[in-house]
Scaffold this active site. Structure first.
Site, PDB file in Angstrom:
ATOM      1  N   ASN A  10       0.667  -1.034  -0.375  1.00  0.00           N
ATOM      2  CA  ASN A  10      -0.115   0.042   0.269  1.00  0.00           C
ATOM      3  C   ASN A  10       1.153   1.093  -0.160  1.00  0.00           C
ATOM      4  O   ASN A  10       1.234   1.942   1.175  1.00  0.00           O
ATOM      5  CB  ASN A  10      -0.920   0.094   1.468  1.00  0.00           C
ATOM      6  N   GLU A  11       0.956   1.565  -1.013  1.00  0.00           N
ATOM      7  CA  GLU A  11       1.393   3.028  -1.579  1.00  0.00           C
ATOM      8  C   GLU A  11       2.672   3.330  -1.230  1.00  0.00           C
ATOM      9  O   GLU A  11       3.344   4.526  -0.803  1.00  0.00           O
ATOM     10  CB  GLU A  11       0.535   4.080  -0.178  1.00  0.00           C
ATOM     11  N   GLU A  64      -9.119   3.335  -2.939  1.00  0.00           N
ATOM     12  CA  GLU A  64      -9.365   3.393  -1.599  1.00  0.00           C
ATOM     13  C   GLU A  64      -9.842   4.489  -1.415  1.00  0.00           C
ATOM     14  O   GLU A  64      -9.076   6.158  -2.542  1.00  0.00           O
ATOM     15  CB  GLU A  64      -7.732   3.411  -1.721  1.00  0.00           C
TER      16      GLU A  64
END
Length: 220
Positions: free
Chosen positions: A82-83, A174
């Site tokens: 994630n990210e 998201e």
């Protein structure tokens, strides 16, 4: 939670890389209720090493989780993290961290996932530009470009009831609004007299986001 997802007429949820691998029961319910899952591996919002000792533990983790979950029809896609592309791009030691990123998410996690389950697509990160990431050697300068792959949308500072102002990317994996916890949860720490509007000091103290109280106030 899966029952709530079904009752809300959702058809897909994401198991976020900053959380946990969910229980077998979670995935069994998703199978039963027809909920499809975007499955992150548990790496999030940081830079991770690529030394042999660490990678050995990652290899075990990814192999175990892929073998545990790949038979569930609810699993739609695997994502390496994630990210974390963001953290590579913002680091002054870019070349070093890019090398670490590729070693971990491409040479190890991607290789193992495609070896264990070649029936599903793998993206190295969320957000990413999907297959277009390879054109920039796996670390795009603008990961989450609206024109490719998936993106994260947190534009709640704009008029929240006007859909025209929201992004028009390919897939929002998201998004969210600034919010407080439920009153039931808040009452475990605060008195009912402190759950008031206008928002008081006790409630504001528990909002750790910069300018979060004003953001909520503006939405209301």
């Amino acid at each position: 939670m899966i029952e709530s997802v079904r009752d809300a007429n959702m058809n897909m949820i994401r198991v976020w890389g900053g959380g946990v691998y969910e229980s077998d029961y979670f995935y069994e319910l998703a199978d039963e209720y027809g909920i499809i899952i975007w499955q992150d591996f548990m790496f999030s919002c940081s830079q991770y090493p690529s030394d042999k000792e660490f990678l050995a533990t990652v290899d075990v983790e990814v192999t175990q989780q892929t073998r545990r979950l790949q038979h569930h029809p609810s699993i739609a896609i695997w994502s390496g993290n994630n990210e974390n592309i963001v953290y590579v791009n913002m680091n002054p030691d870019y070349a070093i961290h890019k090398k670490d990123y590729i070693e971990l998410y491409i040479n190890h996690i991607r290789r193992i996932v495609l070896q264990e389950d070649n029936s599903r697509y793998y993206v190295s990160s969320s957000p990413s530009n999907g297959e277009a990431d390879q054109l920039e050697d796996w670390v795009p300068k603008n990961g989450g470009d609206y024109h490719y792959g998936d993106y994260h949308n947190y534009e709640f500072f704009k008029p929240v009831w006007d859909w025209h102002v929201w992004g028009d990317g390919k897939f929002a994996s998201e998004y969210g609004f600034q919010s407080y916890a439920s009153a039931e949860t808040m009452l475990t720490a605060l008195n009912a007299s402190e759950l008031t509007y206008p928002i008081g000091k006790a409630l504001e103290h528990r909002d750790r986001k910069f300018n979060g109280t004003n953001t909520i106030d503006a939405m209301m």
